[in-house]
Write a protein that holds these residues in place. Sequence first.
Motif, PDB file in Angstrom:
ATOM      1  N   ASN A  50      -0.810   4.549  -0.090  1.00  0.00           N
ATOM      2  CA  ASN A  50      -1.604   5.575   0.577  1.00  0.00           C
ATOM      3  C   ASN A  50      -1.465   5.422   2.097  1.00  0.00           C
ATOM      4  O   ASN A  50      -1.745   4.363   2.657  1.00  0.00           O
ATOM      5  N   GLU A  51      -1.056   6.502   2.766  1.00  0.00           N
ATOM      6  CA  GLU A  51      -0.804   6.443   4.208  1.00  0.00           C
ATOM      7  C   GLU A  51      -2.071   6.199   5.021  1.00  0.00           C
ATOM      8  O   GLU A  51      -2.031   5.519   6.049  1.00  0.00           O
ATOM      9  N   ILE A  52      -3.185   6.721   4.564  1.00  0.00           N
ATOM     10  CA  ILE A  52      -4.450   6.508   5.285  1.00  0.00           C
ATOM     11  C   ILE A  52      -4.847   5.037   5.206  1.00  0.00           C
ATOM     12  O   ILE A  52      -5.223   4.425   6.209  1.00  0.00           O
ATOM     13  N   ASP A  53      -4.754   4.465   4.015  1.00  0.00           N
ATOM     14  CA  ASP A  53      -5.080   3.051   3.852  1.00  0.00           C
ATOM     15  C   ASP A  53      -4.116   2.171   4.649  1.00  0.00           C
ATOM     16  O   ASP A  53      -4.522   1.143   5.217  1.00  0.00           O
ATOM     17  N   LYS A  54      -2.854   2.578   4.719  1.00  0.00           N
ATOM     18  CA  LYS A  54      -1.877   1.839   5.519  1.00  0.00           C
ATOM     19  C   LYS A  54      -2.263   1.863   6.996  1.00  0.00           C
ATOM     20  O   LYS A  54      -2.169   0.845   7.693  1.00  0.00           O
ATOM     21  N   GLU A  83       0.828  -1.209   0.000  1.00  0.00           N
ATOM     22  CA  GLU A  83       0.000   0.000   0.000  1.00  0.00           C
ATOM     23  C   GLU A  83       0.864   1.262   0.000  1.00  0.00           C
ATOM     24  O   GLU A  83       1.854   1.358   0.715  1.00  0.00           O
TER      25      GLU A  83
END
Length: 76
Positions: free
Chosen positions: A50-54, A48
């Motif tokens: 994307n930091e939010i998805d991570k 992943e």
Amino acid sequence: MNFDKLINEMQELQNKVLKYETRIKNIENIIISFDKEILKLEKKYDKELNEIDKAILKLKIVILKETIDKLKLQED
């Protein structure tokens, strides 16, 4: 000696043991399933970008690990 009473108590004990064994087996199956899910989520986490998805994936992993810990306590 009342053998009928003794036989009934032994049957009740055997039923309780079977219920306990079934419960433990179900908990073990759930733990195995959660471990597999954690592995999948960790692979997704590594890929992943994307930091939010991570962060969401990491939270799911932590929740599953905490749940496993609680289930293991019930197993003992």
